[in-house]
Design an enzyme around this catalytic site. Structure first.
Site, PDB file in Angstrom:
ATOM      1  N   ASP A 144       3.094 -26.813  -5.818  1.00 36.56           N
ATOM      2  CA  ASP A 144       3.315 -27.619  -7.021  1.00 36.56           C
ATOM      3  C   ASP A 144       4.284 -28.733  -6.649  1.00 36.56           C
ATOM      4  OD1 ASP A 144       3.727 -28.366  -9.860  1.00 36.56           O
ATOM      5  OD2 ASP A 144       2.705 -26.473 -10.239  1.00 36.56           O
ATOM      6  N   HIS A 214       0.212 -32.338  -9.824  1.00 36.08           N
ATOM      7  CA  HIS A 214       1.191 -31.314  -9.435  1.00 36.08           C
ATOM      8  C   HIS A 214       1.284 -31.189  -7.920  1.00 36.08           C
ATOM      9  CE1 HIS A 214       2.509 -29.709 -13.279  1.00 36.08           C
ATOM     10  NE2 HIS A 214       1.270 -29.756 -13.726  1.00 36.08           N
ATOM     11  N   GLU A 277      -3.019 -31.269 -16.147  1.00 32.02           N
ATOM     12  CA  GLU A 277      -1.903 -32.188 -16.341  1.00 32.02           C
ATOM     13  C   GLU A 277      -1.882 -33.287 -15.279  1.00 32.02           C
ATOM     14  OE1 GLU A 277       1.174 -29.213 -18.592  1.00 32.02           O
ATOM     15  OE2 GLU A 277       1.239 -29.163 -16.412  1.00 32.02           O
TER      16      GLU A 277
HETATM   17  C1  ACM Z   1      -0.574 -25.008 -17.101  1.00 30.22           C
HETATM   18  O1  ACM Z   1       0.149 -24.235 -17.733  1.00 30.22           O
HETATM   19  N1  ACM Z   1      -0.205 -26.267 -16.911  1.00 30.22           N
HETATM   20  C2  ACM Z   1      -1.844 -24.592 -16.556  1.00 30.22           C
END
Ligand code: ACM
Length: 592
Positions: A144, A214, A277
């Site tokens: 991440d 991410h 995201e």
């Molecule tokens: C997430 O909680 N962004 C998958």
């Protein structure tokens, strides 16, 4: 009836077992040979038969001088032996027969080792926990923005640079950092050991390699695979950031090289590629991305993300694997072979099922174990927000809203341990347990006569066993705590952005002579509330306490203290929604 049996350590070829967890050689023997038999110390035979049954199912017949286990696969054998051992430990054993069969084939937990690294010893201990709960999936969130946690031999900077950060955000909503360096990663050897250990316990380890967002830790190591080329560091704060992978050929080659090494370590059919995201700003501003969109005839950046994911869907299928991603991968068109992990509620999963795909339901409302476990957040360790109580998890229905025809493609569910604010193994266990026990039971299948109350009773000895095995957990507690007396609530639709006065009469049996507090607790809905004032009105006059409090994902200034008072007392709370009117919650009197 046959005499109480005890499993001891193996001696002279006699199968025996006396601990809470089976010894390694039992796992070896169940793994290797589906048909076999052992003898217990008292001479009884345990025979294992291969049978045509549903996956992971089993039947156990205890006869006067032998025990017959019938199962179709390793997991069935493992679960039968586990049930048998529990029965022997708890009650002794007499002639009986019992069987088991799971409701869902995907029963798992996600462990985020990127935000806070957890070492191999903890991951192995966590796999034991999965086995104890008949869970069969460990989803490892391996990279991440804040850290890259697996050795990739072709790209050593992913770990030499990407696995270490300078500090960590201390709490949600605050920029403050602890300035303590944090880092660590798994070697490929570690991961192979984890996979082998899990396989023997019927657990598939599914890796997640996040793309196209991410990825700041990866871009810190190799900025050329992003959009800007500017220097970055593994991030110390949490949240969604604009730096994402670019769509140049070199980035795809890089990710394919990474995945080649990942496939070599993890035999899991499903490989998770994230997809959640992903801000589109850098693609909007990148001439490379815009040229790519034009040449492909794509209308917008959502379609570009979909094209990105489709590339890896095809790439994985060509290698006999399957792609799974967060529900954002539906946006711009779902890749042909993809399965969806539905986290922003169940709607994404339901849509994927309607489109003929598979889904794993992990709605944040029920499956996010990084949320608080109580609405009274002041008594809990800092969490990311939300409130997912044990009871809420127990009452989770993964198939809610799913068309009955689609249920065969609903694979199951898993609990999510995002570790932004979980620094230690003890804290991860505290957040996992006992909610994981509830989820395991939901996914294996609740008996129709079970309620939350009966579950809570059975949980007491189970938690004692977990304690004896060295696991930490949140003790079962009343929700809210017993000194919290509810005097009122607000419902969805009642609050807006304009201040509103809500008045409640203080129940006369409450003894206010030692002083008391009023606690305003958000309970649900997308938005929290601002608290403008909490006022006490008595025949002598009003005591108004101005607060600039809030309750929601985090609570601040939501508990207001008052000196002793005598009845009659009216409590008037003035508050506003932080957003839309879907907020709901409770007002409590807190007695000393
Ligand atoms: C997430 O909680 N962004 C998958």
């Amino acid at each position: 009836m046959i005499p109480k049996l005890t499993f001891y350590e193996e001696k002279a070829g006699v199968f025996v077992w006396g601990g809470d967890l089976p010894p390694e050689h039992l796992f070896d023997s169940l793994d290797e040979s589906p048909r076999q038999s052992w003898r217990l110390l008292n001479g009884s035979e345990v025979a294992i038969h291969q049978a045509e049954m549903k996956p992971e199912s089993y039947r156990v017949q205890v006869e006067p001088d032998r025990i017959i286990i019938s199962a179709t696969d390793l997991n069935g054998r493992l679960y039968a032996v586990q049930d048998l051992a529990n029965l022997i430990q708890d009650h002794g054993i007499r002639c009986c027969s019992f069987e088991g069969s799971p409701r869902f084939g995907w029963r798992g937990m996600m462990l985020d080792v990127a935000r806070h690294f957890q070492d191999k010893a903890f991951v192995l201990k966590f796999i034991d926990l999965l086995f104890i709960h008949k869970m069969n999936r460990l989803h490892l969130h391996l990279c991440d923005d804040q850290g890259w946690r697996l050795e990739i031999k072709r790209y050593p900077r992913l770990t030499s640079v990407g696995a270490f950060r300078k500090g960590t955000q201390i709490r949600p909503g605050s920029p403050e950092l602890d300035e303590l360096p944090h880092g660590g990663f798994f070697t490929q050897e570690d991961l192979r050991e984890i996979v082998a250990y899990a396989t023997k316990r019927g657990v598939t380890v599914m890796p997640e390699i996040e793309m196209p967002g991410h990825c700041q830790a990866a871009l810190a190591a190799y900025p050329e695979f992003g959009n800007t080329g500017w220097p970055l560091e593994p991030k110390s704060h949490f949240g969604v950031i604009e730096d994402v992978y670019g769509v140049q050929n070199e980035t795809f080659t890089f990710l394919e090289h990474v995945l080649e090494e990942v496939l070599d370590i993890f035999p899991s059919e499903f490989i998770h590629v994230g997809g959640d995201e992903v801000p589109k700003k850098q693609w909007q501003e990148s001439s490379v991305a815009q040229k790519r969109m034009k040449s492909l005839g794509l209308q917008n950046e959502d379609e570009l993300q979909s094209w990105f994911i489709k590339h890896f869907d095809q790439w994985l299928r060509a290698r006999g694997r399957r792609l799974i991603g967060w529900d954002e991968i539906l946006e711009g068109g779902l890749a042909e072979g993809a399965a969806v992990m539905s986290w922003r509620g169940s709607a994404g999963g339901i849509k994927a099922l309607e489109l003929g795909h598979e889904a794993v339901m992990v709605p944040h409302t029920h499956c996010y174990f990084d949320h608080y476990q109580s609405s009274v957040k002041a008594l809990e360790p800092t969490a990311i927000g939300g409130c997912t109580t044990l009871q809420k998890v127990y009452e989770f229905e993964p198939a809610a809203g799913v068309n009955p025809d689609d249920i065969p493609r609903l694979l199951g569910s898993q609990g999510q341990l995002w570790s932004e604010y979980m620094r230690t193994p003890e804290h991860v266990e505290y957040m996992a347990l006992p909610r994981m026990c509830a989820l395991a039971e939901v996914l294996w299948g609740r008996q129709s006569n079970e309620t939350y109350g009966t579950f809570e009773k059975r949980l007491v000895p189970h938690l004692a066993k977990l304690k004896s095995l060295g696991y930490n957990f949140r003790p079962i507690q009343p929700e809210p705590p017993t000194n919290y007396v509810r005097i009122g609530s607000w419902e969805q639709g009642q609050l807006s952005n304009e201040p509103r006065e809500l008045a409640f009469v203080m129940p006369t049996p409450l003894n206010l002579s030692q002083g008391f507090s009023i606690s305003v607790n958000y309970g649900g809905g997308f938005y929290g509330v601002f608290i403008d004032s909490v006022e006490i009105r008595t025949p002598e006059g009003a005591i108004c306490t101005q607060v600039t409090g809030a309750s929601g994902n985090q609570d601040e200034g939501n508990i207001v203290h008052f000196a002793p008072a005598s009845h009659p007392v009216e409590v008037v709370v003035t508050m506003r929604s932080k957003g839309t009117s879907d907020t709901e919650g409770n007002i409590y009197v807190v007695l000393p």
